[in-house]
Design an enzyme around this catalytic site. Structure first.
Site, PDB file in Angstrom:
ATOM      1  N   GLY A  15       0.774  -1.243   0.000  1.00  0.00           N
ATOM      2  CA  GLY A  15       0.000   0.000   0.000  1.00  0.00           C
ATOM      3  C   GLY A  15       0.801   1.286   0.000  1.00  0.00           C
ATOM      4  O   GLY A  15       0.297   2.329   0.426  1.00  0.00           O
ATOM      5  N   ASN A  17       1.630   3.039  -2.582  1.00  0.00           N
ATOM      6  CA  ASN A  17       0.953   3.991  -3.484  1.00  0.00           C
ATOM      7  C   ASN A  17      -0.285   4.581  -2.820  1.00  0.00           C
ATOM      8  O   ASN A  17      -0.592   5.760  -3.005  1.00  0.00           O
ATOM      9  CB  ASN A  17       0.581   3.311  -4.808  1.00  0.00           C
ATOM     10  CG  ASN A  17       1.732   3.317  -5.793  1.00  0.00           C
ATOM     11  OD1 ASN A  17       2.064   4.348  -6.367  1.00  0.00           O
ATOM     12  ND2 ASN A  17       2.367   2.164  -5.972  1.00  0.00           N
ATOM     13  N   MET A  90      -4.330  -7.145  -6.593  1.00  0.00           N
ATOM     14  CA  MET A  90      -3.901  -8.354  -7.311  1.00  0.00           C
ATOM     15  C   MET A  90      -5.037  -9.231  -7.830  1.00  0.00           C
ATOM     16  O   MET A  90      -4.830 -10.370  -8.209  1.00  0.00           O
ATOM     17  CB  MET A  90      -2.974  -9.197  -6.402  1.00  0.00           C
ATOM     18  CG  MET A  90      -1.749  -8.454  -5.926  1.00  0.00           C
ATOM     19  SD  MET A  90      -0.780  -7.767  -7.283  1.00  0.00           S
ATOM     20  CE  MET A  90      -0.015  -9.268  -7.892  1.00  0.00           C
ATOM     21  N   ILE A  92      -8.125  -9.794 -10.591  1.00  0.00           N
ATOM     22  CA  ILE A  92      -8.645  -9.339 -11.892  1.00  0.00           C
ATOM     23  C   ILE A  92     -10.157  -9.197 -11.760  1.00  0.00           C
ATOM     24  O   ILE A  92     -10.873 -10.171 -11.496  1.00  0.00           O
ATOM     25  CB  ILE A  92      -8.264 -10.332 -13.007  1.00  0.00           C
ATOM     26  CG1 ILE A  92      -6.734 -10.387 -13.123  1.00  0.00           C
ATOM     27  CG2 ILE A  92      -8.899  -9.910 -14.334  1.00  0.00           C
ATOM     28  CD1 ILE A  92      -6.221 -11.423 -14.102  1.00  0.00           C
ATOM     29  N   ASN A 107      -5.487   2.053 -13.240  1.00  0.00           N
ATOM     30  CA  ASN A 107      -4.550   1.087 -12.652  1.00  0.00           C
ATOM     31  C   ASN A 107      -3.135   1.586 -12.883  1.00  0.00           C
ATOM     32  O   ASN A 107      -2.868   2.284 -13.860  1.00  0.00           O
ATOM     33  CB  ASN A 107      -4.728  -0.288 -13.310  1.00  0.00           C
ATOM     34  CG  ASN A 107      -3.797  -1.333 -12.711  1.00  0.00           C
ATOM     35  OD1 ASN A 107      -3.607  -1.373 -11.489  1.00  0.00           O
ATOM     36  ND2 ASN A 107      -3.199  -2.170 -13.537  1.00  0.00           N
ATOM     37  N   HIS A 109       0.672   0.116 -13.428  1.00  0.00           N
ATOM     38  CA  HIS A 109       1.351  -1.150 -13.745  1.00  0.00           C
ATOM     39  C   HIS A 109       2.849  -0.878 -13.946  1.00  0.00           C
ATOM     40  O   HIS A 109       3.215   0.007 -14.729  1.00  0.00           O
ATOM     41  CB  HIS A 109       0.743  -1.760 -15.011  1.00  0.00           C
ATOM     42  CG  HIS A 109       1.393  -3.047 -15.381  1.00  0.00           C
ATOM     43  ND1 HIS A 109       1.118  -4.231 -14.723  1.00  0.00           N
ATOM     44  CD2 HIS A 109       2.353  -3.342 -16.290  1.00  0.00           C
ATOM     45  CE1 HIS A 109       1.869  -5.194 -15.236  1.00  0.00           C
ATOM     46  NE2 HIS A 109       2.620  -4.677 -16.184  1.00  0.00           N
TER      47      HIS A 109
END
Ligand code: GRF
Length: 189
Positions: A15, A17, A90, A92, A107, A109
């Site tokens: 966490g 971010n 994590m 989808i 998102n 990445h």
């Protein structure tokens, strides 16, 4: 700034971010208000940042994806969430969920998309002798790591870089990239 955008951040682990986006959300003239943190993992370290900042959080273990998503959607609707930022999440999400929040899910990445979608990006760029790597903020669509790119930053890979050193450098870069991407998303994107 009038009327901030009700935002939910989805996490699964560390966490960092999330921590950084909370900091960003406290800055004058930033467009977002973080009103909810969602995690699929009750032990996610990042939940501490929600607790410390009095941000409500919701944990759904996703053992049953549909019922977990239902629960989340109910909460998102109730709290009038307008923007979802995935940050190290994590799971989808189903296309049903994504359709419901069409063009409002971002998102981050850790690669220069469209290259290196999926997991273990740092190992793979090093194994392929890439010269550059980076991170990308993109819109989430039904295909993994494939939605429209909002903003991307790159760094040079040095001879002695390892997956660990790249992870560290890229995380640092992401702390500026994600807020910048949000600003771009709500200005001229
Ligand atoms: C980040 O590198 C992000 O790009 C990726 O997962 C990592 C999450 O790190 N999707 P943290 O949980 O925000 O510290």
């Amino acid at each position: 700034m009038l009327g901030k955008i009700n935002t939910a951040i989805f996490i699964s682990g560390r966490g960092s971010n999330l921590k950084n986006l909370i900091k960003f959300s406290k800055k004058k003239d930033n467009p977002i208000k973080i009103i909810l943190v969602v995690s699929n993992n009750k032990n996610a370290k990042g939940l501490i940042y929600a607790k410390n900042n009095n941000i409500p959080f919701l944990v759904c273990n996703f053992k049953n994806k549909n019922s977990s998503e239902k629960k989340i959607i109910k909460r998102l609707k109730k709290t009038k969430v307008e923007l979802i930022c995935l940050a190290g999440f994590m799971i989808i999400l189903t296309s049903n969920f994504i359709k419901k929040y069409n063009k409002t899910i971002l998102n981050i990445h850790p690669s220069l998309l469209p290259k290196y979608k999926g997991l273990n990006t740092h190992e793979r760029v090093i194994n392929n002798n890439e010269k550059f790597t980076g991170s990308t903020v993109h819109l989430v669509n039904a295909k993994l790591d494939s939605g429209k790119i909002i903003l991307q930053r790159k760094i040079k890979i040095l001879k002695n870089d390892s997956p660990k050193s790249l992870e560290k450098k890229i995380l640092k870069l992401e702390y500026k990239l994600y807020p910048d991407a949000i600003l771009k998303f709500f200005s001229n994107f």
